[in-house]
Design a protein around this motif. Structure first.
Motif, PDB file in Angstrom:
ATOM      1  N   SER A  79      26.450  39.135  45.832  1.00  0.00           N
ATOM      2  CA  SER A  79      26.188  40.344  46.390  1.00  0.00           C
ATOM      3  C   SER A  79      27.250  40.952  47.187  1.00  0.00           C
ATOM      4  N   GLY A  80      27.391  42.270  47.401  1.00  0.00           N
ATOM      5  CA  GLY A  80      28.510  42.689  48.076  1.00  0.00           C
ATOM      6  C   GLY A  80      28.519  44.199  48.561  1.00  0.00           C
ATOM      7  N   PRO A  81      29.403  44.563  49.234  1.00  0.00           N
ATOM      8  CA  PRO A  81      29.213  45.878  49.932  1.00  0.00           C
ATOM      9  C   PRO A  81      29.146  47.165  48.959  1.00  0.00           C
ATOM     10  N   ASP A  82      30.074  47.043  47.688  1.00  0.00           N
ATOM     11  CA  ASP A  82      30.090  48.148  46.984  1.00  0.00           C
ATOM     12  C   ASP A  82      31.127  47.735  45.709  1.00  0.00           C
ATOM     13  N   ARG A  83      31.198  48.820  44.868  1.00  0.00           N
ATOM     14  CA  ARG A  83      31.727  48.392  43.484  1.00  0.00           C
ATOM     15  C   ARG A  83      33.048  48.092  43.665  1.00  0.00           C
ATOM     16  N   ALA A  84      33.464  49.011  44.469  1.00  0.00           N
ATOM     17  CA  ALA A  84      35.236  48.867  44.841  1.00  0.00           C
ATOM     18  C   ALA A  84      35.678  47.467  45.259  1.00  0.00           C
ATOM     19  N   THR A  85      34.692  46.844  46.090  1.00  0.00           N
ATOM     20  CA  THR A  85      34.970  45.491  46.496  1.00  0.00           C
ATOM     21  C   THR A  85      34.938  44.459  45.384  1.00  0.00           C
ATOM     22  N   PHE A  86      33.917  44.539  44.519  1.00  0.00           N
ATOM     23  CA  PHE A  86      33.672  43.614  43.309  1.00  0.00           C
ATOM     24  C   PHE A  86      34.975  43.844  42.452  1.00  0.00           C
ATOM     25  N   GLN A  87      35.548  45.039  42.337  1.00  0.00           N
ATOM     26  CA  GLN A  87      36.773  45.045  41.654  1.00  0.00           C
ATOM     27  C   GLN A  87      37.874  44.568  42.052  1.00  0.00           C
ATOM     28  N   LYS A  88      37.898  44.333  43.386  1.00  0.00           N
ATOM     29  CA  LYS A  88      38.942  43.698  44.078  1.00  0.00           C
ATOM     30  C   LYS A  88      38.703  42.002  43.660  1.00  0.00           C
ATOM     31  N   LEU A  89      37.507  41.373  43.918  1.00  0.00           N
ATOM     32  CA  LEU A  89      37.093  40.357  44.012  1.00  0.00           C
ATOM     33  C   LEU A  89      37.341  39.819  42.584  1.00  0.00           C
ATOM     34  N   VAL A  90      36.963  40.558  41.514  1.00  0.00           N
ATOM     35  CA  VAL A  90      37.437  40.244  39.919  1.00  0.00           C
ATOM     36  C   VAL A  90      38.893  40.134  39.761  1.00  0.00           C
ATOM     37  N   ASP A  91      39.572  41.020  40.221  1.00  0.00           N
ATOM     38  CA  ASP A  91      41.073  40.960  40.251  1.00  0.00           C
ATOM     39  C   ASP A  91      41.591  39.648  40.657  1.00  0.00           C
ATOM     40  N   GLU A  92      41.273  39.412  41.857  1.00  0.00           N
ATOM     41  CA  GLU A  92      41.717  38.163  42.364  1.00  0.00           C
ATOM     42  C   GLU A  92      41.182  36.831  41.801  1.00  0.00           C
ATOM     43  N   LEU A  93      39.943  36.835  41.419  1.00  0.00           N
ATOM     44  CA  LEU A  93      39.580  35.532  40.607  1.00  0.00           C
ATOM     45  C   LEU A  93      40.415  35.635  39.401  1.00  0.00           C
ATOM     46  N   GLU A  94      40.504  36.533  38.631  1.00  0.00           N
ATOM     47  CA  GLU A  94      40.953  36.668  37.317  1.00  0.00           C
ATOM     48  C   GLU A  94      42.495  36.116  37.436  1.00  0.00           C
ATOM     49  N   LYS A  95      43.173  36.158  38.540  1.00  0.00           N
ATOM     50  CA  LYS A  95      44.806  35.525  38.860  1.00  0.00           C
ATOM     51  C   LYS A  95      44.748  33.893  38.845  1.00  0.00           C
ATOM     52  N   LYS A  96      43.398  33.330  39.101  1.00  0.00           N
ATOM     53  CA  LYS A  96      43.318  32.181  39.422  1.00  0.00           C
ATOM     54  C   LYS A  96      42.469  31.478  38.431  1.00  0.00           C
ATOM     55  N   PHE A  97      41.457  32.051  37.989  1.00  0.00           N
ATOM     56  CA  PHE A  97      40.590  31.371  37.012  1.00  0.00           C
ATOM     57  C   PHE A  97      40.334  31.923  35.514  1.00  0.00           C
ATOM     58  N   GLU A  98      39.697  31.377  34.882  1.00  0.00           N
ATOM     59  CA  GLU A  98      39.324  32.031  33.464  1.00  0.00           C
ATOM     60  C   GLU A  98      37.888  32.682  33.714  1.00  0.00           C
ATOM     61  N   ILE A  99      37.985  34.006  33.618  1.00  0.00           N
ATOM     62  CA  ILE A  99      36.837  34.981  33.630  1.00  0.00           C
ATOM     63  C   ILE A  99      36.272  35.065  32.242  1.00  0.00           C
ATOM     64  N   ILE A 100      35.127  34.614  32.015  1.00  0.00           N
ATOM     65  CA  ILE A 100      34.409  34.772  30.578  1.00  0.00           C
ATOM     66  C   ILE A 100      33.879  36.187  30.258  1.00  0.00           C
ATOM     67  N   GLY A 101      33.221  36.609  31.279  1.00  0.00           N
ATOM     68  CA  GLY A 101      32.547  37.812  31.097  1.00  0.00           C
ATOM     69  C   GLY A 101      31.839  38.278  32.667  1.00  0.00           C
ATOM     70  N   ILE A 102      31.668  39.531  32.617  1.00  0.00           N
ATOM     71  CA  ILE A 102      30.977  40.251  33.736  1.00  0.00           C
ATOM     72  C   ILE A 102      29.698  40.673  33.545  1.00  0.00           C
ATOM     73  N   ASN A 103      28.519  40.451  34.017  1.00  0.00           N
ATOM     74  CA  ASN A 103      27.174  40.673  33.762  1.00  0.00           C
ATOM     75  C   ASN A 103      26.707  40.677  32.494  1.00  0.00           C
ATOM     76  N   LEU A 104      27.153  39.394  31.845  1.00  0.00           N
ATOM     77  CA  LEU A 104      26.560  38.979  30.702  1.00  0.00           C
ATOM     78  C   LEU A 104      25.332  38.788  30.402  1.00  0.00           C
ATOM     79  N   THR A 105      24.449  38.900  29.576  1.00  0.00           N
ATOM     80  CA  THR A 105      23.126  38.741  29.147  1.00  0.00           C
ATOM     81  C   THR A 105      22.775  37.234  28.805  1.00  0.00           C
ATOM     82  N   LYS A 106      21.925  36.836  29.041  1.00  0.00           N
ATOM     83  CA  LYS A 106      21.570  35.309  28.694  1.00  0.00           C
ATOM     84  C   LYS A 106      21.842  35.189  27.241  1.00  0.00           C
TER      85      LYS A 106
END
Length: 376
Positions: free
Chosen positions: A337-364
């Motif tokens: 959970s976070g303050p807003d969508r803009a913050t989430f985008q910054k978070l995802v951008d930084e995580l992508e530089k270090k880890f392998e992101i498989i997907g965002i909001n994927l269903t089961k």
């Protein structure tokens, strides 16, 4: 004690004003009767004489000459001065109190204007308190609507909490507050009719507002949905905490990611850096739809550091987590959970530089399809 004292003072004030007015009327009658029988005036002049004597105007057109007349005039004048001054003082005090309430309301509105964003919580009963606790844990700004004055007295206000002692069903202000700065409106009263009315009032003026409403009866779900509620929740079934989580749905992010145990702390540092809360972690067993879920519920970097130090000092537990990571091929999801969508985008951008992101909001089902590839 304070609220009881205030209630007694208000009751006493009403009685005092009423009693004062009765005494003025009684003194006026006394003046008219005395002027007629003691001063020997006619009815019209008796009314006139009573008024000018009680008001201490004294034009001198009727002068008491006998002893009884002088005593009558003196008692009428003193009684008039005392009673008029008394009632005027009570009225002035009442006006000052109302002005103080107005000033207090103005300060509350100024505090709201200075908030960058906030949640509106309607109702501070059993469920509302739980929702408020969840919001407070995450340092969120909250505007509380509660019509019960005694309950409002018990809520501690600060820079992040504003309490409005108003009935949300009768307040036009709530529609204004539910604008752009409002993250979510959480309606937690136990009255479904009141909840429906609040939803209608807000939705009419704010088509984009995110509204989560409590429903005590299942048959009212469809009514609340038609009125404009984005989410309808029965706390009796899922509890106040889930009511909070549903209210933050526009600000909840599910990141499915792949990394090893040694990178846990590095990942948490990034999440904490952006002011986000790690709600829980889901470990995806290959081919199985329901994940293993571990609740975290923290944004404090010290919690992450303490957990990592604990693993260092307890190799057996670290081995157990490493085995779990091997089973899921290092694939897991973070509910954040976070303050807003803009913050989430910054978070995802930084995580992508270090880890392998498989997907965002994927269903089961999407995750199951991906993890099946890991089954040998």
């Amino acid at each position: 004690m304070r609220k009881t004292t205030l209630k007694l003072l208000k009751t006493l004030l009403t009685k005092i004003v009423t009693s004062g007015l009765i005494l003025i009327i009684a003194l006026f009658i006394y003046g008219i009767v005395g002027s007629y029988f003691i001063m020997g005036l006619n009815p019209i002049d008796s009314i006139y004489y009573s008024i000018i004597t009680m008001a201490t105007v004294g034009y001198g057109d009727y002068i008491p000459t006998t002893g009884i007349q002088k005593i009558f005039a003196t008692t009428l004048a003193l009684g008039g001065v005392a009673l008029l001054a008394y009632v005027f003082n009570i009225i002035l005090t009442n006006v000052q109190e109302r002005m103080s309430e107005y000033s207090k309301g103005a300060r509350k509105m100024k505090k709201i204007e200075n908030m960058d964003d906030y949640y509106i919580l309607c109702g501070f009963g059993r469920v509302g308190k739980v929702v408020f606790e969840e919001l407070s844990k995450r340092n969120q700004n909250v505007i509380i609507y509660e019509k019960n004055e005694e309950i409002c007295e018990d809520i501690e206000e600060n820079e992040s909490v504003v309490v409005l002692n108003k009935d949300a069903t009768q307040s036009e202000l709530i529609s204004q507050l539910a604008g752009e700065k409002c993250r979510s409106v959480i309606i937690s009263t136990g009255d479904d009719v009141a909840n429906l009315f609040i939803v209608l009032a807000i939705r009419e003026s704010n088509p984009d507002a995110w509204i989560v409403s409590r429903a005590s009866k299942e048959e009212n779900y469809s009514r609340l949905r038609k009125a404009g509620a984005d989410k309808i929740v029965s706390p009796e079934l899922i509890g106040g905490k889930d009511l909070y989580l549903e209210s933050t749905r526009p600000h909840i992010l599910k990141i499915t990611i792949r990394h090893g145990v040694d990178e846990i702390y590095d990942e948490f540092k990034i999440i904490s850096k952006h002011g986000c809360t790690l709600e829980n972690i889901q470990y995806h067993l290959p081919g199985i739809e329901t994940p293993l879920t571990r609740k975290i519920n923290t944004m404090n970097i010290e919690d992450g550091k303490q957990f990592w130090n604990h693993l260092d000092k307890n190799p057996d537990q670290k081995d157990a987590i490493e085995n779990l990571y091997k089973i899921v091929s290092n694939v897991h999801s973070h509910i954040i959970s976070g303050p807003d969508r803009a913050t989430f985008q910054k978070l995802v951008d930084e995580l992508e530089k270090k880890f392998e992101i498989i997907g965002i909001n994927l269903t089961k089902k999407e995750i199951v399809k991906l993890t099946k590839k890991n089954i040998k």
